[in-house]
Design an enzyme around this catalytic site. Structure first.
Site, mmCIF file in Angstrom:
data_model
loop_
_atom_site.group_PDB
_atom_site.id
_atom_site.type_symbol
_atom_site.label_atom_id
_atom_site.label_comp_id
_atom_site.label_asym_id
_atom_site.label_seq_id
_atom_site.Cartn_x
_atom_site.Cartn_y
_atom_site.Cartn_z
ATOM 1 N N ILE A 179 8.877 6.247 16.614
ATOM 2 C CA ILE A 179 8.435 6.994 15.420
ATOM 3 C C ILE A 179 7.217 7.845 15.765
ATOM 4 C CG2 ILE A 179 7.750 6.815 12.980
ATOM 5 C CD1 ILE A 179 10.472 5.548 13.407
ATOM 6 N N ARG A 236 -4.056 10.344 4.459
ATOM 7 C CA ARG A 236 -2.877 11.200 4.552
ATOM 8 C C ARG A 236 -1.942 11.011 3.362
ATOM 9 N NH1 ARG A 236 -1.390 13.765 8.945
ATOM 10 N NH2 ARG A 236 0.697 13.746 8.092
ATOM 11 N N ASP A 248 4.614 0.204 11.896
ATOM 12 C CA ASP A 248 3.364 -0.350 11.363
ATOM 13 C C ASP A 248 3.128 -1.808 11.787
ATOM 14 O OD1 ASP A 248 2.899 2.073 10.186
ATOM 15 O OD2 ASP A 248 3.572 1.477 8.191
ATOM 16 N N ASP A 267 6.434 19.442 7.778
ATOM 17 C CA ASP A 267 7.409 20.535 7.629
ATOM 18 C C ASP A 267 8.612 20.135 6.767
ATOM 19 O OD1 ASP A 267 7.581 18.970 10.197
ATOM 20 O OD2 ASP A 267 9.582 19.847 10.193
ATOM 21 N N ARG A 281 1.046 14.708 12.871
ATOM 22 C CA ARG A 281 1.952 14.186 11.848
ATOM 23 C C ARG A 281 2.304 15.333 10.913
ATOM 24 N NH1 ARG A 281 -0.561 8.690 9.748
ATOM 25 N NH2 ARG A 281 1.290 8.702 8.443
ATOM 26 N N PRO A 282 3.359 16.063 11.280
ATOM 27 C CA PRO A 282 3.695 17.273 10.522
ATOM 28 C C PRO A 282 4.219 16.954 9.126
ATOM 29 C CG PRO A 282 5.386 16.812 12.163
ATOM 30 C CD PRO A 282 4.315 15.789 12.362
ATOM 31 N N ARG A 310 -8.725 -0.085 4.522
ATOM 32 C CA ARG A 310 -7.840 0.884 3.878
ATOM 33 C C ARG A 310 -6.528 0.231 3.478
ATOM 34 N NH1 ARG A 310 -6.219 5.070 7.518
ATOM 35 N NH2 ARG A 310 -4.783 5.221 5.783
ATOM 36 N N CYS A 345 -4.059 12.994 13.212
ATOM 37 C CA CYS A 345 -4.591 11.645 13.046
ATOM 38 C C CYS A 345 -4.661 11.020 14.418
ATOM 39 C CB CYS A 345 -3.749 10.834 12.077
ATOM 40 S SG CYS A 345 -2.251 10.220 12.768
ATOM 41 N N LYS A 378 0.834 -1.207 0.000
ATOM 42 C CA LYS A 378 0.000 0.000 0.000
ATOM 43 C C LYS A 378 0.868 1.256 0.000
ATOM 44 C CE LYS A 378 -1.644 1.675 4.046
ATOM 45 N NZ LYS A 378 -1.325 3.094 4.295
ATOM 46 N N ASN A 379 1.874 1.282 0.885
ATOM 47 C CA ASN A 379 2.640 2.517 1.035
ATOM 48 C C ASN A 379 3.651 2.738 -0.090
ATOM 49 O OD1 ASN A 379 1.166 3.167 3.248
ATOM 50 N ND2 ASN A 379 2.694 2.514 4.749
HETATM 51 N N1 EPU Z 1 7.960 13.961 10.728
HETATM 52 C C1 EPU Z 1 8.284 15.249 11.015
HETATM 53 N N2 EPU Z 1 8.159 16.184 10.022
HETATM 54 C C2 EPU Z 1 7.739 15.858 8.766
HETATM 55 C C3 EPU Z 1 7.411 14.534 8.498
HETATM 56 C C4 EPU Z 1 7.527 13.594 9.497
HETATM 57 O O1 EPU Z 1 8.686 15.573 12.125
HETATM 58 O O2 EPU Z 1 7.643 16.750 7.920
HETATM 59 C C5 EPU Z 1 8.087 12.920 11.777
HETATM 60 C C6 EPU Z 1 6.755 12.238 12.075
HETATM 61 O O3 EPU Z 1 6.007 12.918 13.037
HETATM 62 C C7 EPU Z 1 7.203 10.872 12.535
HETATM 63 C C8 EPU Z 1 8.458 10.609 11.713
HETATM 64 O O4 EPU Z 1 8.889 11.878 11.265
HETATM 65 O O5 EPU Z 1 7.572 10.938 13.892
HETATM 66 C C9 EPU Z 1 8.258 9.709 10.526
HETATM 67 O O6 EPU Z 1 7.120 10.139 9.762
HETATM 68 P P1 EPU Z 1 7.023 9.892 8.197
HETATM 69 O O7 EPU Z 1 6.951 11.211 7.510
HETATM 70 O O8 EPU Z 1 8.086 8.957 7.780
HETATM 71 O O9 EPU Z 1 5.617 9.193 8.067
HETATM 72 P P2 EPU Z 1 4.687 9.262 6.795
HETATM 73 O O10 EPU Z 1 5.536 9.371 5.595
HETATM 74 O O11 EPU Z 1 3.634 10.260 7.014
HETATM 75 C C10 EPU Z 1 4.629 6.708 6.258
HETATM 76 C C11 EPU Z 1 3.558 5.661 6.143
HETATM 77 C C12 EPU Z 1 3.036 5.291 7.531
HETATM 78 C C13 EPU Z 1 4.211 4.798 8.371
HETATM 79 C C14 EPU Z 1 5.305 5.867 8.409
HETATM 80 C C15 EPU Z 1 6.560 5.438 9.160
HETATM 81 C C16 EPU Z 1 2.533 6.170 4.004
HETATM 82 C C17 EPU Z 1 1.340 6.641 3.255
HETATM 83 N N3 EPU Z 1 2.456 6.180 5.332
HETATM 84 O O12 EPU Z 1 4.005 7.843 6.858
HETATM 85 O O13 EPU Z 1 2.130 4.221 7.336
HETATM 86 O O14 EPU Z 1 3.783 4.515 9.676
HETATM 87 O O15 EPU Z 1 5.705 6.231 7.060
HETATM 88 O O16 EPU Z 1 7.111 4.323 8.576
HETATM 89 O O17 EPU Z 1 3.519 5.762 3.415
HETATM 90 C C18 EPU Z 1 0.284 2.846 7.823
HETATM 91 O O18 EPU Z 1 0.476 2.273 6.739
HETATM 92 O O19 EPU Z 1 -0.525 2.391 8.697
HETATM 93 C C19 EPU Z 1 1.017 4.081 8.127
HETATM 94 C C20 EPU Z 1 0.635 4.930 9.068
#
Ligand code: EPU
Length: 426
Positions: A335, A93, A313, A125, A122-123, A405, A117, A22-23
């Site tokens: 995380i 997201r 996950d 930035d 989940r920023p 999902r 969420c 999925k991801n």
């Molecule tokens: N973070 C920041 N700033 C940012 C982005 C992230 O501080 O701009 C922090 C987050 O708060 C978190 C960490 O960095 O603590 C990692 O977040 P990441 O951005 O990697 O998460 P994501 O890309 O939003 C994806 C997966 C998630 C999975 C995470 C971590 C997708 C669509 N989602 O999220 O999947 O948990 O990586 O591996 O790819 C799920 O499938 O159930 C799911 C939540």
């Protein structure tokens, strides 16, 4: 809203095939915005999130097609629209992945901020910092990110994308996609190394992008004038595979999970051996070994970390296993420190779990008992279904739309293994 009735205590047996990740498939579909030609993904998983991504792309003007075997094609022959509405983004997201490609292709992107969420803030930035490094101006207006490329388009730059909690998976993907059409070379330091990022990079390469360093924390991307269409086979879903392996382990059954990548799950395999739950694996399969229902694992700690560490996950599903361990285990979330929505629901089933900040202390019990429980997010729901497979009696899991999902028809695939699980329309 559907619910699942899960009859606990039935052994499982047989083989289950893993779907595409999925991801990985979500950003790959978003990458279709980078070209006017067709991008095709054979046998995409039939998930609600995939349909949502197709809706987002459709709302931007893409022609989308789903074939009988769930293969998906997307084509943006004309200039895509620039606005991804709250209506779509709030459903998922992952829609944030359209930001980078839209900005690169059209010079402008307006994408609703995804909002909070259930497991915390989940920023994004880091995504925005990456676009700014490529020369874009970025502002937040009325709940939308509005990003504009400078006159002459994005230009390559050096940017560090780490966060205090590791590197951002979708942040790396977004900036990598934007950089494929930027002028000159982009160097991303602190890139996420998750297999899904690498998979997207392979897809971009087959579209003509020049990317080096895939799978490492340093990516070098040389921008191209334009990209072409492609056909891309997405990697198997390591989280779905891990969930099915844990279903086999929890029920003490022999379950062979096929079509997966054991190398993407080395940490889970290691932890399972540590827990006294041996699993065998070959090149593309993992098999839990039969030890009988009621076999209690050894308490085994995990700390979630960026890849190749223990995936966040799979944290909830691991907790479901540890609720039955023969002693105390410690689970630490590095995380998402608040990703513990499943804790109270597992406690309703008799689990003994305490939380201290980002750590959960699990005192294993001899057995769980069924209860009505509510799924709060995708992986928490999976953990409740797993717990239901071994609990005494019939567990009633509400709000299973979360699980739809990310897991394709999980109830029919578990039923095929012998589980007592059925869907009831509420
Ligand atoms: N973070 C920041 N700033 C940012 C982005 C992230 O501080 O701009 C922090 C987050 O708060 C978190 C960490 O960095 O603590 C990692 O977040 P990441 O951005 O990697 O998460 P994501 O890309 O939003 C994806 C997966 C998630 C999975 C995470 C971590 C997708 C669509 N989602 O999220 O999947 O948990 O990586 O591996 O790819 C799920 O499938 O159930 C799911 C939540």
């Amino acid at each position: 809203m559907d619910r699942f009735l899960v009859q606990g205590g039935r052994p499982l047996a047989g083989e289950v095939t893993v779907a595409c990740a999925k991801n990985a498939v979500l950003p790959v579909l978003a990458a279709s915005l980078l070209t006017r030609e067709t991008l095709r993904v054979p046998r995409a998983p039939a998930l609600v999130d995939v349909r949502t991504m197709l809706d987002v792309l459709g709302s931007l003007g893409a022609e989308t097609r789903v074939e009988e075997d769930d293969s998906v094609s997307v084509r943006n022959a004309g200039e895509p629209g620039t606005r991804a509405d709250w209506e779509y983004v709030r459903r998922m997201r992952g829609s944030v992945c359209v930001l980078g490609p839209l900005l690169a292709r059209t010079g402008r992107a307006e994408v609703s901020l995804p909002g909070g969420c259930v497991f915390g803030v989940r920023p994004i930035d880091v995504h925005l910092k990456g676009f700014e490094a490529l020369g874009a101006s970025v502002r937040i207006e009325h709940g939308y990110v509005v990003a504009e490329a400078p006159r002459g388009g994005l230009r390559g730059a050096e940017v560090f994308l780490g966060t205090p909690f590791g590197s951002s998976v979708t942040g790396t993907m977004n900036v990598m996609m934007a950089a494929t059409l930027a002028r000159g070379r982009t160097v991303i330091q602190g890139a996420a190394c998750e297999p899904e990022v690498e998979d997207l990079g392979r897809c971009l390469r087959s579209m003509g992008a020049r990317i080096e360093g895939l799978g490492s924390p340093c990516l070098e991307i040389d921008g191209e004038e334009e990209l072409s269409g492609a056909e891309h086979e997405v990697i198997p879903d390591r989280i779905e595979a891990g969930t099915f392996v844990l279903a086999g382990v929890l029920t003490g059954s022999r379950v062979r999970v096929v079509g997966c990548r054991p190398d993407h799950l080395a940490v889970l395999i290691d932890r399972l051996w540590q827990a006294g739950c041996p699993v065998e694996h070959g090149e593309d399969w993992i098999e839990s070994q039969p030890c009988g229902l009621g076999h209690r694992p050894r308490p085994t700690d995990v700390t979630t970390q960026p890849y190749p560490g223990f995936p966040t996950d799979l944290q909830a599903q691991w907790m479901a296993l540890m609720t039955l361990a023969d002693g105390v285990s410690v689970i630490t979330e590095r995380i998402y420190p608040d990703r513990y929505m499943h804790l109270a629901e597992l406690a309703r089933m008799g689990a003994r779990v305490r939380r201290q900040g980002a750590t959960a202390i699990v005192q294993g019990v001899e057995s769980l008992s069924s209860a009505p429980v509510t799924a709060s997010d995708l992986r928490a729901s999976a953990a409740l279904v797993l717990a239901g497979l071994v609990a005494r009696g019939e567990t009633d899991v509400h709000r299973v739309y979360h699980i739809d999902r990310g897991y394709q028809r999980i109830e029919s695939r578990l039923s095929a293994l012998g589980a007592g699980i059925r869907r009831v329309a509420e």
